[in-house]
Design an enzyme around this catalytic site. Sequence first.
Site, mmCIF file in Angstrom:
data_model
loop_
_atom_site.group_PDB
_atom_site.id
_atom_site.type_symbol
_atom_site.label_atom_id
_atom_site.label_comp_id
_atom_site.label_asym_id
_atom_site.label_seq_id
_atom_site.Cartn_x
_atom_site.Cartn_y
_atom_site.Cartn_z
ATOM 1 C CE LYS A 165 -20.012 -17.959 -37.170
ATOM 2 N NZ LYS A 165 -19.884 -19.297 -36.543
ATOM 3 C CG ASP A 170 -10.100 -21.798 -33.413
ATOM 4 O OD1 ASP A 170 -8.929 -21.891 -32.966
ATOM 5 O OD2 ASP A 170 -10.993 -21.163 -32.831
#
Lengths: 329, 329
Positions: free
Chosen positions: A71, A225
């Site tokens: 990804k 994140d």
Amino acid sequence: METLLLNGTDVRENASMTDLVPAVEDAFAAFERGDAQMPPKSYIDLPEYNGDFRSMPAYLDAGTWDAAGVKWVNVHPDNPEKFGFPTVLGTMIYSDPETAVPLSIMDGRELTMLRTGAAAAVATDHLAVPDATSLGIVGAGAQSYTQLRAIAEVRDIETVVISDLDEERVAKFVAEFEGEYDVRAGSISEVASCDVLSTVTPVESPIVARDDVGAHTHVNAMGADATGKHELADQILLDSKLVIDDYEQTTHSGEINVPWSEGVLDDDDIYGSVGQIVTGSKDGRTDADGISVFDSTGLAIQDVAAAHVVYEHATEKGNGYAFDLLGLA
Amino acid sequence: METLLLNGTDVRENASMTDLVPAVEDAFAAFERGDAQMPPKSYIDLPEYNGDFRSMPAYLDAGTWDAAGVKWVNVHPDNPEKFGFPTVLGTMIYSDPETAVPLSIMDGRELTMLRTGAAAAVATDHLAVPDATSLGIVGAGAQSYTQLRAIAEVRDIETVVISDLDEERVAKFVAEFEGEYDVRAGSISEVASCDVLSTVTPVESPIVARDDVGAHTHVNAMGADATGKHELADQILLDSKLVIDDYEQTTHSGEINVPWSEGVLDDDDIYGSVGQIVTGSKDGRTDADGISVFDSTGLAIQDVAAAHVVYEHATEKGNGYAFDLLGLA
């Protein structure tokens, strides 16, 4: 040999949570057993554009199926205002591990939201009280929708309470789900006292206080994140059964990264990984447990597992657009 | 916002060597100046399939243009016999650095061959004798074609000598080019005495001996891409002006990796990098030089630069197939 192109709508329509949640659980298990390969994410920082790219390659062997892919994802916070694009985009190349043929190229943005919801559901399944019926969500952005869709697969959710400073977002979320659930806006403390709480915000100062959280609430901390981000007061983490997805990623950029780097929290405060729990090497919730927290940073194996589900469904249903990318005919 | 899909034919047709060679030179220069980001390749080894995947993300700012992307590439040696597929496939995602929108997804196999040819041409331009007219190639596989096409951009090649154990491959190469060049099959020593020599084989024991090489030959050592592979006798490297593309990659998996790991060759034997030469911080060929060698492992910045050229051409000509991958409309 054609490559199946799947846009965001195709991904969403072919990612049944009924299949996605167990596939992501399989991925966590494969990783724990050592049947997965997941090199560290590679970062490209572009301060001149206030953005970054990350490449996330992975392979996993779940026993009855295996899957490989990469990804390519980004965080560009100026996108919405300057260009009308989402902050996070993404593209997934899903490949046959045996031949390396790119079986599918799919929208990675939709995939990310779906596999993130599925990860929360796996943790919730093992860590929430068995009779959980209420779900609170802090943050009414794109991720909130897949939190509810996924968690409803593992618990009989009846009541949903959502909190966000942006009233328009809250109204949109409520409108989306009011036919299916008893759904309403609420304060942080109303939200955090639910049986299950998911936090999906990008904040750098905790917005959930220790006193907000119910005595037996399971918390999915999904938002952090990057270094410096955290959503929960340190004391919640210290008082909880604390489960992480990956040691390197969570100590670097997960919910625990700030108290970790400050020395407030250390190895002894971490109960274990979600992989240890799903493989049974450590217990999930027991009667003795109070608060539990799942610190999720998002693993490349989740993307590969989700891509596997989407590709299998799309192929079966004849969805997507087949393109001869290789020209090997 | 659509994503332009370009298959192998599209890539080939839109990668004019006239533009590709300077773009790859720009990429080497940007890397040397520190205007590029290229995290180490990530490997996924799949011994159960006798194969591997590599992800190669990069960004570069060439001044008048910049480019970002990731190439997902593999080596599956059983592919030809078992599945009729090439050993090396690849997919390139080419993104707008400012917004992260995937501008194009293109066949990475064709791109790899083209940018590898272009890298050899950049090195040849700076390291071969100025009046070079003969090119020798060891190995008549897919890479040999782009070696000739690219090198012919920087020197007036008249004579081409090709060597390969597979006579069918040699005949095919000769048939392809006999209208354009004086092209013929030859022994290794005939090939290696040309003004320019490119080696594009996957051998693990050197096939070019010290005595084979002409007194002023420039050698592009393109074949070695893994630990244990090398094509040239150690003495050629020791006697040459030795130029590398990247220190980490060449010492790990390039032409020099075997003598390096054996201690036969060390830092003092490396003259410099192609980036130092194209930016002028070190000289290319001088009158005093004899043999020169370029050890090329292939850098992710070459792929990004090549993808930039292909995308710009394809957009201008209206080639490829536009697909709404993101669904952002």
